[in-house]
Write a protein that holds these residues in place. Structure first.
Motif, mmCIF file in Angstrom:
data_model
loop_
_atom_site.group_PDB
_atom_site.id
_atom_site.type_symbol
_atom_site.label_atom_id
_atom_site.label_comp_id
_atom_site.label_asym_id
_atom_site.label_seq_id
_atom_site.Cartn_x
_atom_site.Cartn_y
_atom_site.Cartn_z
ATOM 1 N N GLN A 82 -17.353 -22.084 5.580
ATOM 2 C CA GLN A 82 -18.073 -20.807 5.582
ATOM 3 C C GLN A 82 -18.719 -20.558 6.939
ATOM 4 O OE1 GLN A 82 -20.929 -19.586 2.322
ATOM 5 N NE2 GLN A 82 -22.344 -19.778 4.026
ATOM 6 N N ILE A 83 -19.323 -21.589 7.505
ATOM 7 C CA ILE A 83 -20.022 -21.407 8.788
ATOM 8 C C ILE A 83 -19.009 -21.109 9.901
ATOM 9 C CG2 ILE A 83 -21.794 -22.365 10.310
ATOM 10 C CD1 ILE A 83 -22.395 -24.446 8.121
ATOM 11 N N VAL A 84 -17.892 -21.839 9.890
ATOM 12 C CA VAL A 84 -16.873 -21.604 10.927
ATOM 13 C C VAL A 84 -16.289 -20.199 10.764
ATOM 14 C CG1 VAL A 84 -14.657 -22.352 11.868
ATOM 15 C CG2 VAL A 84 -16.295 -24.056 11.076
ATOM 16 N N GLY A 85 -15.986 -19.823 9.514
ATOM 17 C CA GLY A 85 -15.410 -18.492 9.273
ATOM 18 C C GLY A 85 -16.355 -17.396 9.733
ATOM 19 N N GLN A 86 -17.640 -17.556 9.421
ATOM 20 C CA GLN A 86 -18.598 -16.526 9.826
ATOM 21 C C GLN A 86 -18.789 -16.513 11.342
ATOM 22 O OE1 GLN A 86 -22.073 -17.389 7.353
ATOM 23 N NE2 GLN A 86 -21.300 -16.079 5.698
ATOM 24 N N ALA A 87 -18.769 -17.688 11.954
ATOM 25 C CA ALA A 87 -18.900 -17.731 13.423
ATOM 26 C C ALA A 87 -17.726 -17.005 14.083
ATOM 27 C CB ALA A 87 -18.967 -19.185 13.905
ATOM 28 N N LEU A 88 -16.542 -17.170 13.508
ATOM 29 C CA LEU A 88 -15.371 -16.505 14.086
ATOM 30 C C LEU A 88 -15.442 -14.991 13.877
ATOM 31 C CD1 LEU A 88 -12.736 -16.955 15.623
ATOM 32 C CD2 LEU A 88 -11.558 -17.219 13.421
ATOM 33 N N VAL A 89 -15.982 -14.577 12.729
ATOM 34 C CA VAL A 89 -16.183 -13.134 12.518
ATOM 35 C C VAL A 89 -17.093 -12.580 13.607
ATOM 36 C CG1 VAL A 89 -17.255 -11.406 11.006
ATOM 37 C CG2 VAL A 89 -15.828 -13.185 10.010
ATOM 38 N N ALA A 90 -18.202 -13.272 13.851
ATOM 39 C CA ALA A 90 -19.167 -12.801 14.853
ATOM 40 C C ALA A 90 -18.516 -12.729 16.235
ATOM 41 C CB ALA A 90 -20.375 -13.733 14.888
ATOM 42 N N ALA A 91 -17.750 -13.778 16.584
ATOM 43 C CA ALA A 91 -17.096 -13.786 17.901
ATOM 44 C C ALA A 91 -16.088 -12.650 18.013
ATOM 45 C CB ALA A 91 -16.400 -15.132 18.113
ATOM 46 N N ALA A 92 -15.324 -12.435 16.944
ATOM 47 C CA ALA A 92 -14.238 -11.436 16.985
ATOM 48 C C ALA A 92 -14.769 -10.020 17.139
ATOM 49 C CB ALA A 92 -13.395 -11.553 15.707
ATOM 50 N N LYS A 93 -16.015 -9.801 16.717
ATOM 51 C CA LYS A 93 -16.574 -8.451 16.820
ATOM 52 C C LYS A 93 -16.800 -8.029 18.270
ATOM 53 C CE LYS A 93 -18.936 -8.307 12.321
ATOM 54 N NZ LYS A 93 -18.406 -7.046 11.774
ATOM 55 N N SER A 94 -16.814 -9.004 19.173
ATOM 56 C CA SER A 94 -17.120 -8.672 20.560
ATOM 57 C C SER A 94 -15.876 -8.606 21.444
ATOM 58 C CB SER A 94 -18.105 -9.703 21.138
ATOM 59 O OG SER A 94 -17.446 -10.949 21.276
ATOM 60 N N VAL A 95 -14.690 -8.673 20.843
ATOM 61 C CA VAL A 95 -13.467 -8.556 21.655
ATOM 62 C C VAL A 95 -12.678 -7.329 21.209
ATOM 63 C CG1 VAL A 95 -13.340 -11.054 22.020
ATOM 64 C CG2 VAL A 95 -12.030 -10.023 20.155
ATOM 65 N N SER A 96 -11.780 -6.885 22.063
ATOM 66 C CA SER A 96 -11.035 -5.653 21.783
ATOM 67 C C SER A 96 -10.060 -5.853 20.632
ATOM 68 C CB SER A 96 -10.259 -5.231 23.029
ATOM 69 O OG SER A 96 -9.044 -5.960 23.076
ATOM 70 N N ASP A 97 -9.557 -4.747 20.108
ATOM 71 C CA ASP A 97 -8.569 -4.810 19.020
ATOM 72 C C ASP A 97 -7.266 -5.471 19.475
ATOM 73 O OD1 ASP A 97 -10.318 -3.573 17.394
ATOM 74 O OD2 ASP A 97 -9.427 -1.566 17.567
ATOM 75 N N HIS A 98 -7.080 -5.576 20.797
ATOM 76 C CA HIS A 98 -5.820 -6.138 21.301
ATOM 77 C C HIS A 98 -5.909 -7.650 21.514
ATOM 78 C CE1 HIS A 98 -4.823 -2.008 21.784
ATOM 79 N NE2 HIS A 98 -5.820 -1.820 22.618
ATOM 80 N N HIS A 99 -7.066 -8.201 21.288
ATOM 81 C CA HIS A 99 -7.225 -9.651 21.453
ATOM 82 C C HIS A 99 -7.275 -10.324 20.087
ATOM 83 C CE1 HIS A 99 -8.482 -8.545 25.555
ATOM 84 N NE2 HIS A 99 -8.060 -9.764 25.867
ATOM 85 N N TYR A 100 -6.485 -11.365 19.943
ATOM 86 C CA TYR A 100 -6.395 -12.091 18.671
ATOM 87 C C TYR A 100 -6.846 -13.532 18.877
ATOM 88 C CZ TYR A 100 -3.690 -8.052 17.370
ATOM 89 O OH TYR A 100 -3.306 -6.762 17.134
ATOM 90 N N ALA A 101 -7.551 -14.058 17.865
ATOM 91 C CA ALA A 101 -8.006 -15.446 17.962
ATOM 92 C C ALA A 101 -6.786 -16.350 18.121
ATOM 93 C CB ALA A 101 -8.779 -15.830 16.704
ATOM 94 N N HIS A 102 -6.827 -17.239 19.100
ATOM 95 C CA HIS A 102 -5.749 -18.235 19.188
ATOM 96 C C HIS A 102 -6.291 -19.649 19.019
ATOM 97 C CE1 HIS A 102 -6.377 -20.044 23.202
ATOM 98 N NE2 HIS A 102 -6.943 -18.885 23.469
ATOM 99 N N SER A 103 -7.602 -19.844 19.230
ATOM 100 C CA SER A 103 -8.140 -21.181 18.967
ATOM 101 C C SER A 103 -9.652 -21.148 18.835
ATOM 102 C CB SER A 103 -7.745 -22.173 20.071
ATOM 103 O OG SER A 103 -8.433 -21.873 21.270
ATOM 104 N N LEU A 104 -10.166 -22.167 18.187
ATOM 105 C CA LEU A 104 -11.620 -22.364 18.143
ATOM 106 C C LEU A 104 -11.920 -23.855 18.088
ATOM 107 C CD1 LEU A 104 -12.539 -23.222 15.021
ATOM 108 C CD2 LEU A 104 -12.098 -20.812 14.610
ATOM 109 N N HIS A 105 -13.094 -24.203 18.595
ATOM 110 C CA HIS A 105 -13.547 -25.597 18.630
ATOM 111 C C HIS A 105 -15.025 -25.600 18.272
ATOM 112 C CE1 HIS A 105 -9.914 -27.090 20.753
ATOM 113 N NE2 HIS A 105 -9.850 -25.809 21.079
ATOM 114 N N CYS A 106 -15.354 -26.336 17.221
ATOM 115 C CA CYS A 106 -16.729 -26.296 16.694
ATOM 116 C C CYS A 106 -17.293 -27.696 16.522
ATOM 117 C CB CYS A 106 -16.760 -25.676 15.292
ATOM 118 S SG CYS A 106 -16.139 -24.024 15.190
#
Ligand SMILES: CC(C)(COP(=O)(O)OP(=O)(O)OC[C@H]1O[C@@H](n2cnc3c(N)ncnc32)[C@H](O)[C@@H]1OP(=O)(O)O)[C@@H](O)C(=O)NCCC(=O)NCCSC(=O)CC(=O)O
Length: 342
Positions: A82-106
């Motif tokens: 849940q924490i990782v998923g929510q952190a990724l939501v928060a991060a994704a809100k600050s990038v353009s629609d053309h950028h897609y998550a390719h990795s994360l490290h927590c």
């Protein structure tokens, strides 16, 4: 707590004191209390609660969000996924629609407190022509509980393309869900009353994920197996196609569930007295839908020094490798002393 059988499945051991969240499948000991949940009953015709609630963060300020909890493991420490998923939501809100998550490290640096919400503070670390990097701090009581770095990439074609081949397994339509397996067990006339009560509690465990183990668990049997397991998984409820960022966040949630338990499979004579994920890394390779069945292939190449390493692959059912994951967790164990109840 779950043990493993010789056919690669898990059993539930009623003797476990149950300190470990999500480390074995199913991740709750049947004799433990019902996990806290604010959930109502799920229905696959309805929108996934992961979308309507868990990953629906409240914006408090620029790059500052608040997330609330849904399913909380019986350990009363917040579920790492849940924490990782929510952190990724928060991060994704600050990038353009053309950028897609390719990795994360927590890193999970403190246990999450289910009594208060989590704040997510996003730092825009770098915006490049192809890649954007974000750092997210999840905060409770003024202190970080998770530090996460997520990277986003614009779609780019390349002649370099390869992947492993998906394992050959039965299709999800031919397998039973965890709940169906439990009902099957409950129909056994010789089932001990404590086990029956425990299994009923497991049924009340409203995790917003549907799971179909490829090798169904034999509850209450104690046999060591290889540290490998396979599940079909999907979010409960409808998400729909189109929002790839959201599916990555749901995958982050799903990927932490029962993952670390893979490292315990060879040790049926030990119980986890303390287990928790220490870090979690993911790589997103392809488009996918988390409200459709995906095969989660988990293995643990190593355990030692009170830690265990697990690696996972989420496959689309058409054989495309969608996500790779890795996690290390702390695993403090004690010898199992009580015999099986069956
Ligand atoms: C892993 C950590 C506990 C760090 O461990 P530390 O040992 O450094 O922490 P600490 O000193 O506060 O000790 C925590 C407890 O462990 C005990 N302890 C510490 N060292 C010990 C040792 N060598 N042997 C036995 N016990 C030990 C302490 O006494 C204390 O118990 P006592 O508390 O009794 O005093 C912390 O970083 C953490 O909580 N991170 C968050 C982990 C997390 O929540 N992950 C996500 C959830 S798990 C998940 O969702 C997925 C999954 O589990 O599958």
């Amino acid at each position: 707590m779950a043990d493993q059988t010789d056919d690669g499945t898990k059993t539930l051991d009623s003797s476990d004191s149950g300190e470990s969240p999500g480390v074995v499948f199913p991740p709750e000991s049947p004799e433990e209390g019902i996990p806290h949940s604010s959930a109502t009953h799920f229905n696959n015709d309805l929108k996934s609660v992961l979308v309507t609630s868990v990953l629906n963060l409240e914006a408090l300020d620029v790059d500052l969000y608040r997330g609330t909890h849904h399913w909380v493991p019986r350990t009363q420490r917040l579920f790492g996924g849940q924490i990782v998923g929510q952190a990724l939501v928060a991060a994704a809100k600050s990038v353009s629609d053309h950028h897609y998550a390719h990795s994360l490290h927590c890193y999970f640096v403190r246990a999450g407190d289910p009594k208060v919400p989590v704040l997510y503070q996003v730092e825009r670390t770098r915006d490049g022509r192809s890649f954007c990097v974000r750092s997210v701090k999840a905060i409770q009581h003024g202190q970080p509980i998770l530090i996460c770095q997520a990277s986003f990439h614009m779609l780019q074609e390349s002649p370099l393309q390869h992947q492993f081949t998906m394992p050959v397994v039965p299709q999800p339509e031919d397998l039973l869900t965890v709940e169906e397996l439990i009902h099957q067990y409950l129909s056994k006339p010789d089932l001990a009353e404590t086990a029956r009560q425990g299994l009923n509690k497991l049924l009340a465990n409203e995790v917003p994920i549907e799971i179909k183990p490829v090798n169904p668990p034999h509850f209450y049997r104690h046999t060591a197996t290889q540290p490998k397991q396979l599940f079909w998984v999907r979010a409960r409820g409808h998400i729909g196609e189109g929002n790839m960022k959201l599916h990555c966040c749901v995958a982050a949630y799903v990927s932490d569930y029962a993952f670390l338990g893979t490292a315990l499979l060879p040790y049926p004579n030990y119980r986890a007295k303390f287990s928790a994920s220490l870090d979690h890394a993911m790589w997103f390779h392809s488009t996918f839908r988390t409200d459709e069945w995906m095969l989660y292939e988990c293995e643990s190449p190593w355990a030692g020094g009170s830690r265990g390493l697990v690696q996972g692959r989420l496959w689309r059912r058409d054989g495309v490798l969608a996500v790779s994951c890795s996690q290390e967790g702390v695993l403090r164990v004690r010898p199992a002393t009580q015999p099986s109840k069956l």
